[in-house]
Design a protein around this motif. Structure first.
Motif, short mmCIF file in Angstrom:
data_model
loop_
_atom_site.label_atom_id
_atom_site.label_comp_id
_atom_site.label_asym_id
_atom_site.label_seq_id
_atom_site.Cartn_x
_atom_site.Cartn_y
_atom_site.Cartn_z
N LYS A 1 0.73 -1.17 0.02
CA LYS A 1 -0.08 0.23 -0.02
C LYS A 1 0.94 1.28 -0.07
O LYS A 1 1.04 1.99 1.13
N PRO A 2 1.49 1.57 -1.03
CA PRO A 2 2.51 2.59 -1.05
C PRO A 2 1.92 3.98 -0.87
O PRO A 2 2.49 4.91 -0.37
N GLY A 3 0.85 4.15 -1.52
CA GLY A 3 -0.10 5.21 -1.37
C GLY A 3 -0.38 5.72 -0.07
O GLY A 3 -0.31 6.86 0.60
N LEU A 4 -1.10 4.83 0.71
CA LEU A 4 -1.52 4.82 2.13
C LEU A 4 -0.18 5.13 3.03
O LEU A 4 -0.39 5.96 4.03
N SER A 5 0.72 4.31 2.85
CA SER A 5 2.07 4.65 3.58
C SER A 5 2.63 6.26 3.37
O SER A 5 2.97 6.47 4.32
N LEU A 6 2.66 6.34 1.88
CA LEU A 6 3.05 7.80 1.79
C LEU A 6 2.17 8.67 2.70
O LEU A 6 2.89 9.85 3.35
N VAL A 7 1.06 8.86 2.43
CA VAL A 7 -0.07 9.67 3.25
C VAL A 7 0.05 9.69 4.76
O VAL A 7 0.25 10.85 5.34
N LEU A 8 0.25 8.52 5.11
CA LEU A 8 0.33 8.45 6.77
C LEU A 8 1.46 8.70 7.21
O LEU A 8 1.74 9.58 8.13
N ALA A 9 2.76 8.29 6.84
CA ALA A 9 4.06 8.87 7.25
C ALA A 9 4.48 10.45 7.07
O ALA A 9 4.77 10.97 7.71
N GLY A 10 3.96 10.79 5.77
CA GLY A 10 4.20 12.02 5.57
C GLY A 10 3.35 13.02 6.13
O GLY A 10 3.93 14.01 6.67
N GLY A 11 2.21 12.56 6.39
CA GLY A 11 1.20 13.12 7.34
C GLY A 11 1.70 13.46 8.90
O GLY A 11 1.73 14.54 9.28
N ALA A 12 2.25 12.44 9.46
CA ALA A 12 2.67 12.22 10.75
C ALA A 12 3.82 13.30 10.87
O ALA A 12 3.90 14.11 11.54
N LEU A 13 4.88 13.27 9.74
CA LEU A 13 5.92 14.26 9.78
C LEU A 13 5.73 15.65 9.44
O LEU A 13 6.25 16.56 10.37
N LEU A 14 4.67 15.78 8.77
CA LEU A 14 4.03 17.26 8.69
C LEU A 14 3.48 17.72 9.90
O LEU A 14 3.81 18.99 10.13
N ALA A 15 2.83 16.90 10.75
CA ALA A 15 2.22 17.26 11.74
C ALA A 15 3.41 17.60 12.98
O ALA A 15 3.09 18.45 13.68
N VAL A 16 4.50 16.59 12.84
CA VAL A 16 5.55 16.91 13.86
C VAL A 16 6.29 18.09 13.54
O VAL A 16 6.68 19.05 14.45
N ALA A 17 6.26 18.57 12.26
CA ALA A 17 6.93 19.69 11.83
C ALA A 17 6.07 21.03 12.01
O ALA A 17 6.82 22.14 12.03
N ALA A 18 4.76 20.96 12.08
CA ALA A 18 3.99 21.91 12.16
C ALA A 18 4.30 23.16 13.34
O ALA A 18 4.28 24.25 13.13
N PRO A 19 4.64 22.54 14.60
CA PRO A 19 5.09 23.80 15.72
C PRO A 19 6.28 24.60 14.85
O PRO A 19 6.38 25.79 15.68
N ALA A 20 7.13 24.13 14.28
CA ALA A 20 8.10 24.97 13.65
C ALA A 20 7.66 26.29 13.01
O ALA A 20 8.43 27.26 13.02
N LEU A 21 6.45 26.26 12.71
CA LEU A 21 6.01 27.59 12.16
C LEU A 21 5.87 28.84 13.13
O LEU A 21 6.05 29.92 12.62
N GLY A 22 6.03 28.50 14.25
CA GLY A 22 5.94 29.35 15.37
C GLY A 22 7.05 29.56 16.07
O GLY A 22 7.35 29.91 17.38
N MET A 23 8.44 29.04 15.39
CA MET A 23 9.51 29.08 15.93
C MET A 23 10.17 30.44 16.15
O MET A 23 9.86 31.30 15.52
N ARG A 24 10.58 30.66 17.58
CA ARG A 24 11.08 32.01 18.21
C ARG A 24 12.70 31.93 18.48
O ARG A 24 13.08 30.85 19.24
N THR A 25 13.41 32.72 17.88
CA THR A 25 14.65 32.43 18.25
C THR A 25 15.42 33.72 18.97
O THR A 25 14.92 34.60 18.84
N GLN A 26 16.40 33.48 19.83
CA GLN A 26 17.09 34.45 20.68
C GLN A 26 18.41 33.86 21.29
O GLN A 26 18.57 32.80 21.44
#
Length: 763
Positions: free
Chosen positions: A385-410
């Motif tokens: 099921k390559p399509g399903l695997s791509l959606v699940l794994a890619g979606g999971a990594l995008l969800a993990v990456a989401a907080p980076a949009l609010g990154m604050r550096t100092q």
């Protein structure tokens, strides 16, 4: 199409072949290179990054004025004297006695000058409970941290006689000593831990002492050689302690990984029944080539740091680039020579129950096959099921990456960096509470044609008044005039103190309102504002401006390298996208843990509310380079299988399964080494360690084991798409298929085994 045996002609294969034939010469040249590099570095000395080179903008301008004027800025120190009882006052007799004793004690050390009483300078807090005895350390301010110990001891002795008071020292020298001690202890701990950890994992991976020692020995000699070369290079690009630390980290990671790739392939070929010479040739042509492609990609990524314009980053980039290049050359030259010299003795010191032969006897499986069972099971699901695997794994990594949009550096303040792990942090907090901004005042460096001119004096006096009336500072505003050099240094405690956002607002008022109306109104006067808060602001601005050029350089060159080395537009594009996804996921984890504090206690961290300024760009460059290690290694094996005649899905299975053991071992070593830095006391080091470890773990599992095969399975034959209009590019794929040793088989190659018995080159 006919087939005939063709000798592999790639650089890696030629280098490995030469080294195997001239074993002692190759080893001797390597040892001589390491010794000469260290000797050259010692003879050349080392140039350190200067203050004026650290940053661009006002911070650099201020440092240059001080350097040009030849002013030796002493390190300023303060002793905080505070009544513990709420009703205690600085005017109490016992308090006055303690202040007098502190002043006498620090003078008696002979290490200080310009000792001032709080009763003369009005350095008493609004509530009257806290006073500051201020003085300067004698000698160069840069090295004052090395001489402050006697003064700290003298102050501690006075504290013993006054239980009702807190008597604590803080300042440039004492904070530098605290930082250096913690930094030094941290890195000693990391250095002492990293090598044994890597060696332990290699022992488990190889099951033999000599085989495990080889990668560690090569990594250490590469690091030693690079240390020497850094001394020579520092005369062109000044170096820093941070560059040393990063070089050590990267050198150990890639040095061990490159040897691991090479050694495991040689072992695999011998296990498949090939003689030692042929196994070594195949390892050189395949893993050796993957090491070179990966190494060059990492070097290109490290070179991206040179585009930041920041001296520390340029030093880190050059040091990392050198250690990767040295480790890469060592892996394809001296390692084949050592393997040829050792022969079967590479298996000396076999560990019971861990050696592949022992595992094979117990399980009836080869070591590689046993290690790959898990990935075979994963791949069966992914490829079904390559399509399903791509959606699940890619979606999971995008969800993990989401907080980076609010990154604050100092830039992290002392309390953010160390938490409550060192006593001086509590002193720092008490000082900021009693005298907001007093621990890290802004400094206005004023240069005029004549600093004693009436209009300049009037502007300085006006500045002192307005900076307080504007609300940017509560004072006291201190002015030190260096008449002979026509320079004045104005110290301004910023309202906001350790609260970076509020302190930056105060800084903006000084730079944009107070300065233009006072000092800026006098012709010929320069007045750049520097200090910790200003430095953090300027550094952030510089980093923001350098993101685009660094990003473009690294991505474009990595894309071109992948395009040339695999001769596939599709593979080049997917490589970049998958690498960016793993970096984004690492960013998301960093922000979630260190900025928002989610699960921070699990890594012994605190949610400090920000990511240290230099880390995001540093992580991007390092991770983009290092993640190519696995990608190049796995895709090389897939393409090798495809060249042999495998169908695309079978080639994917073969490539991932046969690299499972080596990539897992390499990833475990990298994660373990990086995780050591996650255990250190400094928050910036924790952030670096957690970010690197998380990204490597994600890259070696989800990216390599799920997303890469899923994407390649969906693309099918399009994986090898190379448009006609690009065919003028040089073909760098010719050396990835190893020399044949068996007759061709009429049947399509099987993916049942971990290795193939024959290799053919179509011509």
């Amino acid at each position: 199409m006919g087939h005939r045996d063709v000798r592999v002609r790639g650089f890696a294969a030629r280098a490995g072949g030469w080294s195997a034939r001239h074993r002692w010469a190759a080893v001797g040249i390597w040892v001589l290179f390491v010794v000469l590099s260290m000797a050259a570095g010692s003879a050349a000395g080392r140039v350190e990054v200067s203050s004026s080179d650290q940053l661009k903008g006002e911070t650099s301008q201020a440092a240059r004025i001080i350097e040009d004027a030849g002013i030796e800025e002493p390190a300023g120190e303060s002793v905080l004297v505070q009544a513990k009882a709420p009703g205690g006052k600085a005017t109490d007799e016992g308090f006055r006695t303690a202040v007098a004793q502190v002043m006498a004690a620090v003078r008696a050390t002979g290490e200080v000058t310009s000792v001032t009483s709080p009763y003369d300078t009005q350095s008493i807090s609004e509530d009257g409970r806290t006073a500051l005895v201020q003085f300067d350390m004698r000698g160069d301010g840069e090295t004052a941290g090395e001489r402050v110990e006697p003064v700290l001891k003298a102050v501690a002795e006075v504290q013993k006689d006054h239980d009702a008071l807190r008597i604590e020292e803080i300042g440039g020298a004492s904070m530098k000593k605290t930082f250096d001690d913690a930094f030094g202890d941290d890195f000693k701990q990391a250095e002492y831990s990293a090598v044994p950890v890597a060696l332990g994992i290699l022992l488990i991976a190889f099951g033999a002492l000599v085989a495990a020692l080889l990668p560690v020995a090569l990594a250490i000699t590469a690091i030693m050689a690079t240390m020497g070369l850094m001394g020579v290079a520092s005369h062109l690009q000044p170096m820093s302690d941070t560059a040393n630390s990063v070089m050590l980290l990267v050198g150990l990671a890639v040095g061990v990984d490159y040897c691991l790739f090479y050694l495991r392939r040689e072992r695999e070929e011998r296990a498949a029944g090939r003689d030692a010479a042929t196994a070594l040739r195949i390892a050189a042509a395949t893993s050796g080539r993957a090491v070179i492609v990966s190494g060059v990609t990492v070097c290109v990524a490290m070179a991206g740091m040179m585009f930041t314009g920041l001296a520390d980053f340029q030093a880190m980039g050059l040091a990392s680039l050198m250690v990767v290049a040295v480790a890469m050359v060592g892996s394809v030259t001296v390692l084949p020579a050592l393997l040829s010299l050792l022969g079967e003795r590479v298996e000396t010191g076999r560990i019971p129950f861990l050696h592949p032969d022992k595992r094979r006897k117990r399980t009836g499986r080869s070591g590689a096959d046993a290690e790959s069972r898990f990935w075979k099971a994963v791949l069966k699901v992914v490829l079904a099921k390559p399509g399903l695997s791509l959606v699940l794994a890619g979606g999971a990594l995008l969800a993990v990456a989401a907080p980076a949009l609010g990154m604050r550096t100092q830039e992290l303040t002392l309390d953010q960096e160390f938490g409550d792990s060192v006593p001086i942090v509590a002193t720092y907090d008490r000082l900021n509470e009693a005298f907001p901004g007093g621990s890290d005042p802004a400094q206005v460096v004023v240069r005029a044609k004549d600093v004693d001119a009436p209009e300049v004096k009037a502007a300085l006096a006006d500045f002192q008044k307005r900076v307080v009336s504007s609300g940017a500072s509560r004072g006291p505003v201190d002015v030190k005039v260096h008449a002979a050099e026509n320079v004045a240094v104005v110290s301004v405690p910023l309202v906001g103190g350790s609260d970076q956002d509020r302190a930056e607002q105060s800084l903006a008022v000084i730079r944009d309102e107070v300065r233009p109306a006072t000092l800026g109104a006098v012709d010929g006067v320069e007045a750049p504002v520097t200090g910790q808060v200003a430095g953090s602001k300027d550094f952030n601005d510089q980093m923001t401006g350098s993101v685009a050029p660094v990003f473009a350089f690294v991505v474009v060159f990595a894309f071109l390298l992948m395009l040339l080395c695999f001769r596939s537009l599709t593979i080049a594009v997917t490589s970049i996208v998958l690498n960016l996804l793993s970096v984004g996921a690492a960013y998301g984890i960093l922000v979630a843990v260190f900025q928002h504090g989610w699960g921070a206690s699990l890594v012994g961290a605190e949610g400090v509310g920000a990511i240290v300024t230099w880390l995001p760009l540093f992580l991007f460059v390092i991770l983009f380079g290092l993640s190519m290690d696995y990608h190049v290694f796995v895709v090389s094996r897939i393409r090798e299988a495809k060249t042999r005649g495998y169908a695309t899905r079978d080639a994917i299975t073969h490539g991932v399964v046969t690299t499972a053991g080596v990539v897992t071992s390499a990833a475990v070593i990298m994660v373990a080494v990086f995780a050591i830095f996650g255990t250190l006391s400094m928050q910036s080091m924790k952030q670096m360690g957690v970010g690197l470890a998380a990204a490597v773990l994600i890259d070696a599992t989800i990216i390599r084991g799920v997303l890469l095969p899923a994407v390649m399975a969906l693309l099918g034959e399009a994986n090898w798409y190379f448009p006609k209009w690009l065919r003028w590019l040089p073909d760098m794929t010719h050396d990835e298929t190893p020399e044949p040793i068996a007759a061709p088989s009429a049947a399509r190659p099987s993916t049942a085994g971990a290795t193939d018995e024959g290799v053919r080159v179509p011509v």
